[in-house]
Design an enzyme around this catalytic site. Structure first.
Site, PDB file in Angstrom:
ATOM      1  N   SER A 148       0.850  -1.181   0.000  1.00  0.00           N
ATOM      2  CA  SER A 148       0.000   0.000   0.000  1.00  0.00           C
ATOM      3  C   SER A 148       0.890   1.237   0.000  1.00  0.00           C
ATOM      4  CB  SER A 148      -0.950  -0.029   1.204  1.00  0.00           C
ATOM      5  OG  SER A 148      -1.918   0.992   1.095  1.00  0.00           O
ATOM      6  N   THR A 149       0.664   2.178   0.897  1.00  0.00           N
ATOM      7  CA  THR A 149       1.419   3.433   0.906  1.00  0.00           C
ATOM      8  C   THR A 149       2.922   3.180   1.006  1.00  0.00           C
ATOM      9  OG1 THR A 149      -0.435   4.488   2.036  1.00  0.00           O
ATOM     10  CG2 THR A 149       1.671   5.664   2.042  1.00  0.00           C
TER      11      THR A 149
ATOM     12  N   HIS B 295      -2.275  -1.190  -3.682  1.00  0.00           N
ATOM     13  CA  HIS B 295      -3.418  -0.283  -3.541  1.00  0.00           C
ATOM     14  C   HIS B 295      -3.170   0.951  -4.399  1.00  0.00           C
ATOM     15  CE1 HIS B 295      -4.251  -2.083   0.715  1.00  0.00           C
ATOM     16  NE2 HIS B 295      -4.634  -2.891  -0.267  1.00  0.00           N
TER      17      HIS B 295
ATOM     18  N   MET C 190      -0.614   1.076   5.510  1.00  0.00           N
ATOM     19  CA  MET C 190      -1.447   1.247   6.693  1.00  0.00           C
ATOM     20  C   MET C 190      -2.632   0.301   6.651  1.00  0.00           C
ATOM     21  SD  MET C 190      -3.149   4.782   8.151  1.00  0.00           S
ATOM     22  CE  MET C 190      -1.577   5.414   8.746  1.00  0.00           C
TER      23      MET C 190
ATOM     24  N   ASP D  27      -5.097  -4.976   5.536  1.00  0.00           N
ATOM     25  CA  ASP D  27      -5.300  -5.773   4.331  1.00  0.00           C
ATOM     26  C   ASP D  27      -4.107  -6.700   4.135  1.00  0.00           C
ATOM     27  OD1 ASP D  27      -6.458  -6.754   2.026  1.00  0.00           O
ATOM     28  OD2 ASP D  27      -5.658  -5.165   0.753  1.00  0.00           O
TER      29      ASP D  27
END
Length: 361
Positions: free
Chosen positions: A180-181, A207, A301, A304
């Protein structure tokens, strides 16, 4: 910069007064404190130095100094997490990824000016992205340069093995990477460290908004040895091929036959607030993949991928989490480790070697 002590403080940068007003309202309605705004990159550099915000939302196309140039100067003079606001267009995808290369931590699709039924979702996504960006550890990227030797750290779930012998490669296997991030650059680093001669089948769930995952796949395709494409519904992939889950669709592994995975794309609700969701891809792979399976959970964060890794571990697959020291946000990996779902915890530069080791073992 930590945001745990209080309200997230943001600076909004856009050359459109209307857009600055709209973004400010969306953020403030979501509990973000907008301490200042700026109409171009030159003003942005000064405002960030003056107000020392937790995060900056940055437009790309602006007069005097564009968003990419502003990011580069901010990172060199007053390092601050920057979230790029990118128009939903193919040509903007390239400059958005360039902004990530220059130091921006993430991006989000720029909200449209019209008020529609989608506005609550747009606000929620923007606010979540701003909070996530504000929590990024900017020093993590500096620590990804590989040392002379990678330290392999066993998790509480099991022991780590020895290093992969020089020239020793696994004979195939399936790899699923979730991020993700802060993930795009780490995903690229991992894929470039996996030789095509290993004959792996690789799925990447990053993501990322719809419209950008295709460009991300092309970027990876030009920088690693694998054939990387955006996943298509019903296609089969074999050794030496990698696929990226499309933004806006969940990616499932439907079948594993004749050394080829059949992929399915499905709509449905977001899971953990995201689509694609890492959990869906990992859990479906745990049910159907034949032969060695390794899953990797990188920076990001939330939670998931935690349940998906648990399913893979119960099915006999191997699981790797990125360590805290090199994670921009130690969220998803931390939760997987705490749940006892990880076999190894490795720095970003050690993940590729870790994958080869698990598949060979």
């Amino acid at each position: 910069m930590s945001v745990a002590a209080g309200t997230t403080r943001a600076v909004v940068v856009d050359d459109s007064r209307f857009m600055r007003t709209l973004i400010t309202k969306l953020l403030e309605d979501g509990g973000i404190d907008v301490v200042a705004d700026a109409e171009d990159g030159v003003a942005a550099v000064d405002v960030v130095a003056e107000h020392d915000p937790d995060v900056v939302t940055m437009d790309i196309e602006m007069p005097r100094k564009n968003g990419i140039e502003a990011v580069e100067e901010i990172m060199s003079t007053h390092p601050t997490p920057v979230l790029m606001l990118s128009a939903h267009a193919e040509e903007n995808a390239d400059v958005t990824f360039e902004a990530l290369d220059r130091g921006a931590v993430d991006f989000v699709t720029k909200p449209g000016g019209e008020v529609t039924s989608e506005m609550p979702r747009v606000k929620r996504e923007l606010v979540d992205k701003v909070r996530s960006a504000a929590a990024v550890d900017l020093t993590a990227r500096e620590r990804t340069a590989a040392p002379t030797q990678v330290t392999r750290t066993p998790s509480a779930a099991g022991p780590a093995g020895g290093a992969v012998a020089p020239g020793s490669l696994p004979d195939g296997g399936t790899v699923i990477i979730g991020a993700s991030t802060g993930g795009p650059n780490v995903v690229e680093e991992v894929l470039t460290g996996l030789p095509r001669e290993a004959g792996l089948r690789i799925l990447v769930v990053q993501h990322m908004p719809e419209g950008f995952t295709g460009r991300f796949a092309k970027r990876l395709d030009g920088r690693c040895g694998y054939e990387v494409r955006e996943a298509q519904d019903g296609e089969r992939i074999g050794p030496g091929q990698a696929r990226v889950a499309p933004g806006g669709s969940h990616l499932f592994v439907d079948d594993d036959r004749a050394d080829r995975l059949r992929l399915r794309l499905r709509g449905g609700d977001r899971l953990h607030g995201v689509k694609p969701a890492i959990d869906h891809t990992m859990s479906s792979a745990a049910d159907v993949v034949r032969g060695p399976l390794t899953t990797v959970l990188l920076t990001g964060m939330g939670r998931d991928g935690v349940d998906g890794m648990g399913a893979v571990k119960r099915a006999g697959g191997a699981t790797i989490a990125q360590d805290e020291r090199t994670s921009a946000i130690f969220g998803m990996p931390k939760r997987a480790i705490e749940a006892g779902h990880t076999d190894e915890v490795l720095p970003a530069h050690g993940v590729a070697e870790g994958i080869l080791h698990t598949l060979r073992s």
